[in-house]
Structures are given as C-alpha cells and as structure tokens.
Design a protein around this motif. Structure first.
Motif, PDB file in Angstrom:
ATOM      1  N   GLU A   1      -7.085  -2.113   7.183  1.00  0.00           N
ATOM      2  CA  GLU A   1      -7.358  -2.155   8.624  1.00  0.00           C
ATOM      3  C   GLU A   1      -6.935  -0.869   9.323  1.00  0.00           C
ATOM      4  OE1 GLU A   1      -5.242  -5.546  10.018  1.00  0.00           O
ATOM      5  OE2 GLU A   1      -6.610  -6.972   9.075  1.00  0.00           O
ATOM      6  N   ARG A   2      -5.806  -0.322   8.915  1.00  0.00           N
ATOM      7  CA  ARG A   2      -5.255   0.860   9.590  1.00  0.00           C
ATOM      8  C   ARG A   2      -5.810   2.171   9.055  1.00  0.00           C
ATOM      9  NH1 ARG A   2      -0.173   0.285  12.371  1.00  0.00           N
ATOM     10  NH2 ARG A   2      -0.325   2.530  12.563  1.00  0.00           N
ATOM     11  N   LEU A   3      -6.096   2.240   7.766  1.00  0.00           N
ATOM     12  CA  LEU A   3      -6.530   3.497   7.150  1.00  0.00           C
ATOM     13  C   LEU A   3      -7.974   3.345   6.690  1.00  0.00           C
ATOM     14  CD1 LEU A   3      -3.335   4.174   5.012  1.00  0.00           C
ATOM     15  CD2 LEU A   3      -3.844   5.007   7.304  1.00  0.00           C
ATOM     16  N   THR A   4      -8.890   3.857   7.491  1.00  0.00           N
ATOM     17  CA  THR A   4     -10.307   3.666   7.201  1.00  0.00           C
ATOM     18  C   THR A   4     -10.729   4.361   5.910  1.00  0.00           C
ATOM     19  OG1 THR A   4     -10.867   5.547   8.621  1.00  0.00           O
ATOM     20  CG2 THR A   4     -10.946   3.350   9.616  1.00  0.00           C
ATOM     21  N   ASP A   5     -10.130   5.496   5.585  1.00  0.00           N
ATOM     22  CA  ASP A   5     -10.499   6.162   4.330  1.00  0.00           C
ATOM     23  C   ASP A   5     -10.095   5.322   3.123  1.00  0.00           C
ATOM     24  OD1 ASP A   5      -7.861   6.677   5.017  1.00  0.00           O
ATOM     25  OD2 ASP A   5      -7.799   8.592   3.976  1.00  0.00           O
ATOM     26  N   TYR A   6      -8.978   4.619   3.221  1.00  0.00           N
ATOM     27  CA  TYR A   6      -8.583   3.709   2.139  1.00  0.00           C
ATOM     28  C   TYR A   6      -9.586   2.562   2.032  1.00  0.00           C
ATOM     29  CZ  TYR A   6      -6.205  -0.011  -0.352  1.00  0.00           C
ATOM     30  OH  TYR A   6      -5.917  -1.023  -1.228  1.00  0.00           O
ATOM     31  N   ALA A   7      -9.953   1.984   3.165  1.00  0.00           N
ATOM     32  CA  ALA A   7     -10.902   0.865   3.161  1.00  0.00           C
ATOM     33  C   ALA A   7     -12.242   1.284   2.564  1.00  0.00           C
ATOM     34  CB  ALA A   7     -11.096   0.339   4.582  1.00  0.00           C
ATOM     35  N   GLU A   8     -12.705   2.467   2.890  1.00  0.00           N
ATOM     36  CA  GLU A   8     -13.982   2.952   2.360  1.00  0.00           C
ATOM     37  C   GLU A   8     -13.895   3.178   0.851  1.00  0.00           C
ATOM     38  OE1 GLU A   8     -14.812   6.441   4.651  1.00  0.00           O
ATOM     39  OE2 GLU A   8     -15.129   5.293   6.503  1.00  0.00           O
ATOM     40  N   THR A   9     -12.822   3.792   0.401  1.00  0.00           N
ATOM     41  CA  THR A   9     -12.652   4.047  -1.031  1.00  0.00           C
ATOM     42  C   THR A   9     -12.521   2.738  -1.798  1.00  0.00           C
ATOM     43  OG1 THR A   9     -11.570   6.130  -0.549  1.00  0.00           O
ATOM     44  CG2 THR A   9     -11.232   5.227  -2.755  1.00  0.00           C
ATOM     45  N   TYR A  10     -11.760   1.797  -1.252  1.00  0.00           N
ATOM     46  CA  TYR A  10     -11.580   0.501  -1.899  1.00  0.00           C
ATOM     47  C   TYR A  10     -12.912  -0.243  -1.997  1.00  0.00           C
ATOM     48  CZ  TYR A  10      -9.718  -4.116  -2.954  1.00  0.00           C
ATOM     49  OH  TYR A  10      -9.459  -5.324  -3.541  1.00  0.00           O
ATOM     50  N   ALA A  11     -13.680  -0.239  -0.921  1.00  0.00           N
ATOM     51  CA  ALA A  11     -14.974  -0.927  -0.929  1.00  0.00           C
ATOM     52  C   ALA A  11     -15.951  -0.265  -1.901  1.00  0.00           C
ATOM     53  CB  ALA A  11     -15.559  -0.959   0.476  1.00  0.00           C
ATOM     54  N   ALA A  12     -15.943   1.071  -1.965  1.00  0.00           N
ATOM     55  CA  ALA A  12     -16.874   1.791  -2.830  1.00  0.00           C
ATOM     56  C   ALA A  12     -16.536   1.614  -4.309  1.00  0.00           C
ATOM     57  CB  ALA A  12     -16.880   3.271  -2.478  1.00  0.00           C
ATOM     58  N   SER A  13     -15.269   1.440  -4.623  1.00  0.00           N
ATOM     59  CA  SER A  13     -14.865   1.349  -6.030  1.00  0.00           C
ATOM     60  C   SER A  13     -14.708  -0.079  -6.515  1.00  0.00           C
ATOM     61  CB  SER A  13     -13.551   2.102  -6.243  1.00  0.00           C
ATOM     62  OG  SER A  13     -12.509   1.473  -5.530  1.00  0.00           O
ATOM     63  N   ARG A  14     -14.928  -1.035  -5.659  1.00  0.00           N
ATOM     64  CA  ARG A  14     -14.729  -2.453  -6.016  1.00  0.00           C
ATOM     65  C   ARG A  14     -15.773  -2.883  -7.034  1.00  0.00           C
ATOM     66  NH1 ARG A  14     -11.846  -6.481  -6.782  1.00  0.00           N
ATOM     67  NH2 ARG A  14     -12.187  -8.439  -5.734  1.00  0.00           N
ATOM     68  N   ILE A  15     -15.302  -3.443  -8.125  1.00  0.00           N
ATOM     69  CA  ILE A  15     -16.167  -3.980  -9.166  1.00  0.00           C
ATOM     70  C   ILE A  15     -16.206  -5.494  -8.979  1.00  0.00           C
ATOM     71  CG2 ILE A  15     -16.428  -4.288 -11.657  1.00  0.00           C
ATOM     72  CD1 ILE A  15     -14.857  -1.671 -11.996  1.00  0.00           C
ATOM     73  N   PRO A  16     -17.376  -6.109  -9.100  1.00  0.00           N
ATOM     74  CA  PRO A  16     -17.429  -7.568  -8.941  1.00  0.00           C
ATOM     75  C   PRO A  16     -16.526  -8.272  -9.952  1.00  0.00           C
ATOM     76  CG  PRO A  16     -19.645  -6.636  -8.971  1.00  0.00           C
ATOM     77  CD  PRO A  16     -18.696  -5.529  -9.318  1.00  0.00           C
ATOM     78  N   GLY A  17     -15.957  -9.366  -9.527  1.00  0.00           N
ATOM     79  CA  GLY A  17     -15.054 -10.119 -10.389  1.00  0.00           C
ATOM     80  C   GLY A  17     -13.618  -9.938  -9.964  1.00  0.00           C
ATOM     81  N   PRO A  18     -12.719 -10.584 -10.696  1.00  0.00           N
ATOM     82  CA  PRO A  18     -11.305 -10.514 -10.310  1.00  0.00           C
ATOM     83  C   PRO A  18     -10.725  -9.119 -10.540  1.00  0.00           C
ATOM     84  CG  PRO A  18     -11.545 -11.690 -12.378  1.00  0.00           C
ATOM     85  CD  PRO A  18     -12.934 -11.411 -11.876  1.00  0.00           C
ATOM     86  N   SER A  19      -9.785  -8.777  -9.696  1.00  0.00           N
ATOM     87  CA  SER A  19      -9.097  -7.494  -9.864  1.00  0.00           C
ATOM     88  C   SER A  19      -7.981  -7.652 -10.898  1.00  0.00           C
ATOM     89  CB  SER A  19      -8.530  -7.013  -8.525  1.00  0.00           C
ATOM     90  OG  SER A  19      -7.437  -7.819  -8.140  1.00  0.00           O
ATOM     91  N   ALA A  20      -7.332  -6.558 -11.195  1.00  0.00           N
ATOM     92  CA  ALA A  20      -6.252  -6.587 -12.192  1.00  0.00           C
ATOM     93  C   ALA A  20      -5.009  -7.293 -11.669  1.00  0.00           C
ATOM     94  CB  ALA A  20      -5.902  -5.164 -12.611  1.00  0.00           C
ATOM     95  N   MET A  21      -4.808  -7.289 -10.371  1.00  0.00           N
ATOM     96  CA  MET A  21      -3.590  -7.886  -9.813  1.00  0.00           C
ATOM     97  C   MET A  21      -3.442  -9.371 -10.142  1.00  0.00           C
ATOM     98  SD  MET A  21      -1.618  -5.796  -8.415  1.00  0.00           S
ATOM     99  CE  MET A  21      -1.573  -4.175  -7.741  1.00  0.00           C
ATOM    100  N   PRO A  22      -4.476 -10.205  -9.925  1.00  0.00           N
ATOM    101  CA  PRO A  22      -4.300 -11.611 -10.298  1.00  0.00           C
ATOM    102  C   PRO A  22      -4.110 -11.801 -11.802  1.00  0.00           C
ATOM    103  CG  PRO A  22      -6.163 -11.384  -8.819  1.00  0.00           C
ATOM    104  CD  PRO A  22      -5.720 -10.003  -9.188  1.00  0.00           C
ATOM    105  N   LEU A  23      -4.690 -10.918 -12.597  1.00  0.00           N
ATOM    106  CA  LEU A  23      -4.489 -11.022 -14.041  1.00  0.00           C
ATOM    107  C   LEU A  23      -3.032 -10.771 -14.400  1.00  0.00           C
ATOM    108  CD1 LEU A  23      -7.691  -9.226 -15.365  1.00  0.00           C
ATOM    109  CD2 LEU A  23      -7.227 -11.676 -15.291  1.00  0.00           C
ATOM    110  N   ILE A  24      -2.439  -9.761 -13.769  1.00  0.00           N
ATOM    111  CA  ILE A  24      -1.027  -9.461 -14.013  1.00  0.00           C
ATOM    112  C   ILE A  24      -0.151 -10.600 -13.489  1.00  0.00           C
ATOM    113  CG2 ILE A  24       0.872  -7.882 -13.421  1.00  0.00           C
ATOM    114  CD1 ILE A  24      -1.140  -6.614 -15.304  1.00  0.00           C
ATOM    115  N   ALA A  25      -0.488 -11.115 -12.313  1.00  0.00           N
ATOM    116  CA  ALA A  25       0.355 -12.128 -11.680  1.00  0.00           C
ATOM    117  C   ALA A  25       0.199 -13.518 -12.292  1.00  0.00           C
ATOM    118  CB  ALA A  25       0.050 -12.193 -10.182  1.00  0.00           C
ATOM    119  N   TYR A  26      -0.999 -13.851 -12.780  1.00  0.00           N
ATOM    120  CA  TYR A  26      -1.247 -15.224 -13.223  1.00  0.00           C
ATOM    121  C   TYR A  26      -1.615 -15.359 -14.699  1.00  0.00           C
ATOM    122  CZ  TYR A  26      -1.457 -15.897  -8.179  1.00  0.00           C
ATOM    123  OH  TYR A  26      -1.162 -15.903  -6.849  1.00  0.00           O
TER     124      TYR A  26
END
Length: 135
Positions: free
Chosen positions: A93-118
């Motif tokens: 929300e605060r850093l638009t360049d981060y939001a753009e990069t995150y949206a552009a690099s997002r691969i469909p499916g679960p991210s690595a974080m839930p895999l590490i956590a669960y």
C-alpha cells in the motif's frame, strides 16, 4: 501542500516499513531453518535409539518430543506468517514500486511462505506420528 519536512518524514517512515518487511521475511525463514535443524537432530537421536538393542521407550519419548516440537513450529509459523502477510500488504500500500514488482512477478498458486509455515511442519508431524506407530 506537502512540505520538505513532511516528505522527509514520509521517506523515513517508508524506509522503516521496508526494513521491517525485510526483517519479518528473514525471521520466518530463519525460524524455519532452526526448527528443521532441531527436527533433524531429533530424527538422528531417534534412529540411533530405536536401532539399539535396548528398550524403545526412549525412542517413543524422542518421537513424542519431536511431535510436540512440530506443533510449536506450526503455531509459531502460523502466527509469524499472518504477521508477515499484514506487513506485506502494508508495504504494498505504501510503496507502489514494491506493489508493482510483486504483482508482475507473482506466479499463480501458493507462495513459498505458506509452504515454509505449514507444509514443512505437517510433513514433520506425519513423520513423528508414523515413527510413534512403528516403535
């Protein structure tokens, strides 16, 4: 109208938020590594105890402790994963360049974080339950 002081305060707040985001990301992975090492050491202790000619009670105790440690790992991972997602949303929300990069690099499916956590604690729990049944 923004003043140079307000702009500087905003940049400072954004820099603190970014550092906090990096810290929470790092902590989630470091905790995962710590629990994996502890689980590995317990598995080694279990295997050497279970294969010895003596009673298997010690192996059961180690497997029970491994299962309890896995529950703690899952709980800590869940709490930190939820906190990390909140920081990630706030950063986007605060850093638009981060939001753009995150949206552009997002691969469909679960991210690595839930895999590490669960997923990793779930796999460890299955292992300990099977080992408890076996001994």
């Amino acid at each position: 109208m923004t003043t140079p002081e307000n702009d500087e305060q905003r940049r400072d707040a954004d820099a603190r938020l970014w550092e906090h985001h990096l810290h929470t990301d790092t902590m989630l992975f470091q905790r995962g590594n710590l629990f994996l090492v502890a689980q590995s050491l317990l598995a080694v202790a279990y295997s050497s105890t279970a294969t010895s000619g003596t009673t298997h009670a010690a192996a059961r105790v180690l497997a029970g402790f491994g299962l309890a440690l896995t529950v703690v790992w899952a709980y800590a991972g869940h709490r930190y994963h939820c906190y990390n997602r909140a920081i990630q949303r706030r950063t986007a929300e605060r850093l638009t360049d981060y939001a753009e990069t995150y949206a552009a690099s997002r691969i469909p499916g679960p991210s690595a974080m839930p895999l590490i956590a669960y997923a990793l604690p779930l796999l460890a729990a299955v292992m300990w339950v099977v080992l408890l049944i076996v001994t």
